[in-house]
Design an enzyme around this catalytic site. Structure first.
Site, PDB file in Angstrom:
ATOM      1  N   ARG A  63       0.841  -1.212   0.000  1.00 55.62           N
ATOM      2  CA  ARG A  63       0.000   0.000   0.000  1.00 55.62           C
ATOM      3  C   ARG A  63       0.874   1.260   0.000  1.00 55.62           C
ATOM      4  O   ARG A  63       0.532   2.259  -0.633  1.00 55.62           O
ATOM      5  CB  ARG A  63      -0.930  -0.031   1.229  1.00 55.62           C
ATOM      6  CG  ARG A  63      -1.990   1.071   1.221  1.00 55.62           C
ATOM      7  CD  ARG A  63      -2.934   0.919   2.415  1.00 55.62           C
ATOM      8  NE  ARG A  63      -3.949   1.963   2.463  1.00 55.62           N
ATOM      9  CZ  ARG A  63      -4.367   2.544   3.592  1.00 55.62           C
ATOM     10  NH1 ARG A  63      -3.844   2.199   4.763  1.00 55.62           N
ATOM     11  NH2 ARG A  63      -5.299   3.476   3.561  1.00 55.62           N
ATOM     12  N   HIS A  67       0.324   4.392  -2.550  1.00 54.89           N
ATOM     13  CA  HIS A  67      -0.056   5.706  -2.020  1.00 54.89           C
ATOM     14  C   HIS A  67       1.060   6.733  -2.162  1.00 54.89           C
ATOM     15  O   HIS A  67       0.795   7.937  -2.158  1.00 54.89           O
ATOM     16  CB  HIS A  67      -0.520   5.573  -0.574  1.00 54.89           C
ATOM     17  CG  HIS A  67      -1.893   4.974  -0.466  1.00 54.89           C
ATOM     18  ND1 HIS A  67      -2.834   5.410   0.444  1.00 54.89           N
ATOM     19  CD2 HIS A  67      -2.497   3.985  -1.175  1.00 54.89           C
ATOM     20  CE1 HIS A  67      -3.961   4.705   0.286  1.00 54.89           C
ATOM     21  NE2 HIS A  67      -3.772   3.831  -0.680  1.00 54.89           N
ATOM     22  N   ASN A  95      -5.331   8.074   3.535  1.00 55.85           N
ATOM     23  CA  ASN A  95      -4.203   7.357   4.139  1.00 55.85           C
ATOM     24  C   ASN A  95      -4.525   6.812   5.524  1.00 55.85           C
ATOM     25  O   ASN A  95      -3.616   6.467   6.298  1.00 55.85           O
ATOM     26  CB  ASN A  95      -2.959   8.245   4.148  1.00 55.85           C
ATOM     27  CG  ASN A  95      -2.372   8.364   2.753  1.00 55.85           C
ATOM     28  OD1 ASN A  95      -2.403   7.397   1.993  1.00 55.85           O
ATOM     29  ND2 ASN A  95      -1.863   9.534   2.411  1.00 55.85           N
ATOM     30  N   HIS A 193      -5.152  -6.385  -3.004  1.00 52.64           N
ATOM     31  CA  HIS A 193      -6.038  -6.617  -1.853  1.00 52.64           C
ATOM     32  C   HIS A 193      -6.139  -8.099  -1.486  1.00 52.64           C
ATOM     33  O   HIS A 193      -6.989  -8.486  -0.703  1.00 52.64           O
ATOM     34  CB  HIS A 193      -7.426  -6.014  -2.113  1.00 52.64           C
ATOM     35  CG  HIS A 193      -7.434  -4.508  -2.003  1.00 52.64           C
ATOM     36  ND1 HIS A 193      -8.569  -3.740  -2.156  1.00 52.64           N
ATOM     37  CD2 HIS A 193      -6.439  -3.621  -1.756  1.00 52.64           C
ATOM     38  CE1 HIS A 193      -8.273  -2.459  -2.001  1.00 52.64           C
ATOM     39  NE2 HIS A 193      -6.977  -2.357  -1.766  1.00 52.64           N
TER      40      HIS A 193
HETATM   41  C1  HEM Z   1      -8.774   0.581  -6.752  1.00 51.52           C
HETATM   42  C2  HEM Z   1      -8.874   1.491  -5.812  1.00 51.52           C
HETATM   43  C3  HEM Z   1      -8.445   1.238  -4.397  1.00 51.52           C
HETATM   44  C4  HEM Z   1      -9.110   1.654  -3.290  1.00 51.52           C
HETATM   45  C5  HEM Z   1     -10.388   2.472  -3.253  1.00 51.52           C
HETATM   46  C6  HEM Z   1      -8.378   1.169  -2.154  1.00 51.52           C
HETATM   47  C7  HEM Z   1      -8.723   1.410  -0.847  1.00 51.52           C
HETATM   48  C8  HEM Z   1      -8.177   0.768   0.236  1.00 51.52           C
HETATM   49  C9  HEM Z   1      -8.657   0.873   1.602  1.00 51.52           C
HETATM   50  C10 HEM Z   1      -9.817   1.736   2.065  1.00 51.52           C
HETATM   51  C11 HEM Z   1      -7.883   0.060   2.360  1.00 51.52           C
HETATM   52  C12 HEM Z   1      -8.026  -0.209   3.850  1.00 51.52           C
HETATM   53  C13 HEM Z   1      -7.005   0.523   4.685  1.00 51.52           C
HETATM   54  C14 HEM Z   1      -7.250   0.264   6.149  1.00 51.52           C
HETATM   55  O1  HEM Z   1      -8.388   0.483   6.607  1.00 51.52           O
HETATM   56  O2  HEM Z   1      -6.336  -0.160   6.871  1.00 51.52           O
HETATM   57  C15 HEM Z   1      -6.911  -0.545   1.494  1.00 51.52           C
HETATM   58  C16 HEM Z   1      -5.941  -1.425   1.892  1.00 51.52           C
HETATM   59  C17 HEM Z   1      -4.942  -1.876   1.075  1.00 51.52           C
HETATM   60  N1  HEM Z   1      -4.720  -1.486  -0.232  1.00 51.52           N
HETATM   61 FE1  HEM Z   1      -6.023  -0.546  -1.415  1.00 51.52          FE
HETATM   62  N2  HEM Z   1      -7.284   0.479  -2.585  1.00 51.52           N
HETATM   63  C18 HEM Z   1      -7.274   0.494  -3.954  1.00 51.52           C
HETATM   64  C19 HEM Z   1      -6.299  -0.032  -4.771  1.00 51.52           C
HETATM   65  C20 HEM Z   1      -5.119  -0.531  -4.307  1.00 51.52           C
HETATM   66  C21 HEM Z   1      -3.945  -0.761  -5.105  1.00 51.52           C
HETATM   67  C22 HEM Z   1      -3.821  -0.435  -6.595  1.00 51.52           C
HETATM   68  C23 HEM Z   1      -3.004  -1.284  -4.290  1.00 51.52           C
HETATM   69  C24 HEM Z   1      -1.588  -1.677  -4.583  1.00 51.52           C
HETATM   70  C25 HEM Z   1      -1.159  -2.053  -5.750  1.00 51.52           C
HETATM   71  C26 HEM Z   1      -3.597  -1.396  -2.978  1.00 51.52           C
HETATM   72  C27 HEM Z   1      -3.001  -1.959  -1.897  1.00 51.52           C
HETATM   73  C28 HEM Z   1      -3.611  -2.109  -0.665  1.00 51.52           C
HETATM   74  C29 HEM Z   1      -3.087  -2.974   0.374  1.00 51.52           C
HETATM   75  C30 HEM Z   1      -1.898  -3.876   0.256  1.00 51.52           C
HETATM   76  C31 HEM Z   1      -3.940  -2.821   1.463  1.00 51.52           C
HETATM   77  C32 HEM Z   1      -3.795  -3.487   2.840  1.00 51.52           C
HETATM   78  C33 HEM Z   1      -3.075  -2.524   3.751  1.00 51.52           C
HETATM   79  C34 HEM Z   1      -2.639  -3.112   5.066  1.00 51.52           C
HETATM   80  O3  HEM Z   1      -2.651  -4.339   5.226  1.00 51.52           O
HETATM   81  O4  HEM Z   1      -2.226  -2.321   5.930  1.00 51.52           O
HETATM   82  N3  HEM Z   1      -4.862  -0.911  -3.028  1.00 51.52           N
HETATM   83  N4  HEM Z   1      -7.112  -0.090   0.194  1.00 51.52           N
END
Ligand code: HEM
Ligand SMILES: *[C@@H]1O[C@H](CO)[C@@H](O)[C@H](O)[C@H]1NC(C)=O
Length: 324
Positions: A63, A67, A95, A193
């Site tokens: 992430r 970001h 974030n 995800h």
């Molecule tokens: C398509 C639109 C996307 C949206 C709206 C989105 C939104 C989010 C949200 C709301 C979370 C939860 C954060 C939390 O509450 O801790 C999350 C987690 C995450 N996102 Fe996305 N995301 C998107 C695309 C992506 C992309 C393109 C990547 C990387 C290539 C990514 C990687 C991650 C990862 C790895 C997590 C887990 C974070 C953790 O374990 O701390 N996301 N995302």
């Protein structure tokens, strides 16, 4: 003896030529070959140590790259802490609950001990995302190096560039197109995800406020899944944690299987199969013989090259959370 000296002189001048080419304007995997050849190995070693203690942090590292790179390019602007005079990216709405920032500091400290003031925080983010992916069974991609660190970080930049978890398919496509990524690449990158976790903050609208309507649950969701997710995320709860899928420490196809079964935790997860061709692409990506891993690797490598700051622009931050 003399010829060995001669050979090594040739080698050194060859390396210097390489290094000079790199300064002249492009990222290269060999960027630190003369100045800090061990940098990639140190990052890999530290990421392995960190994931050994907490394998779930693979999500945090992936992430961070997304970001960072989506907001004015891959320049480590994401890591800069807010000050009394400046609300930095890290404190933007998008974030929410970012992880692995202290761990990037740990990696940076290990690198500084070997080669002070040489390796950028932006390069460390890119290397760590790749190494964490490989260590969680995901694909490898070469990481070109030579990014420099920015001196600007403004929360509003993040909230205007990164996608919110309530965006419909067409808006997600637009958001990725603005950075040069296709709808397919958007779907492939969302495969990230498959690791890590999400807080109920991002899930709430899917359960209790679909399309901005109070108490409306996304009608596309598998009803049994929606009911159990409501147990994990009661209305208005923001901080409970839900794993992305049943194998949150492993990079695999589990996430797409869930999305295809109408079990997307966030609206944007579910939206992947609501747009044109979305469900056929997701269905393809679930297949073990599909090119998901290769496509993900290519898209992450491409993302990591988004408008990097190149020398002499920017700086090599001494501490990743503080501008020099
Ligand atoms: C398509 C639109 C996307 C949206 C709206 C989105 C939104 C989010 C949200 C709301 C979370 C939860 C954060 C939390 O509450 O801790 C999350 C987690 C995450 N996102 Fe996305 N995301 C998107 C695309 C992506 C992309 C393109 C990547 C990387 C290539 C990514 C990687 C991650 C990862 C790895 C997590 C887990 C974070 C953790 O374990 O701390 N996301 N995302
Ligand atoms: C639901 O979404 C709408 C539109 O974004 C917003 O005005 C409203 O406050 C939300 N309701 C709840 C309970 O969050």
């Amino acid at each position: 003896m003399a010829s060995a000296k001669f050979a090594s002189a040739i080698l050194v001048s060859y390396l210097l030529v390489l290094a000079t080419i790199h300064v002249a304007g492009e990222l290269s995997p060999l960027y630190y070959i003369t100045t800090c050849p061990l940098a990639p190995a140190i990052v890999k070693r530290e990421v392995a140590k960190i994931l050994h203690i907490n394998p779930n942090l693979v999500g945090g590292f992936q992430r961070l790259q997304f970001h960072d790179c989506w907001v004015n390019g891959c320049d480590a602007s994401l890591l800069i802490a807010s000050t009394p005079n400046n609300q930095a990216e890290v404190d933007a709405f998008v974030n929410f609950q970012l992880r692995a920032i202290a761990e990037i500091d740990q990696i940076k400290a290990a690198i500084e001990a070997e080669c002070p003031n040489t390796v950028s925080c932006a390069d460390i983010i890119a290397l760590a995302a790749r190494d964490a992916t490989v260590l969680s069974n995901g694909p490898y991609w070469p990481v070109a190096l030579g990014r420099r660190d920015s001196r600007r970080s403004v929360a509003m930049d993040a909230d205007t560039n990164l996608p919110f978890p309530v965006f419909p398919f067409a808006v997600l496509v637009q958001n990725f197109a603005a950075k040069g990524f296709s709808a397919r690449e958007m779907i492939v990158l969302s495969g990230s995800h498959t690791v890590g976790h999400t807080h109920c903050n991002g899930i709430g609208p899917n359960l209790y406020n679909y399309t901005g309507i109070d108490d409306l649950t996304n009608p596309n969701l598998d009803p049994a899944f929606a009911a159990s997710l409501k147990q994990e995320c009661p209305k208005f709860n923001r901080f409970n944690i839900v794993n992305m899928d049943s194998t949150p420490n492993t990079f695999d196809r589990q996430y797409y299987l869930k999305v295809l079964a109408n079990q997307g935790a966030m609206i944007t997860d579910d939206e992947l199969i609501r747009g044109p061709d979305g469900s056929s692409i997701v269905e393809y990506l679930t297949q073990p013989g599909s090119t998901f891993f290769a496509e993900f690797a290519d898209a992450m490598a491409k993302m990591s090259k988004l408008s990097p700051l190149l020398a002499p622009a920017g700086e090599i931050r001494a501490t990743c959370q503080v501008i020099n």
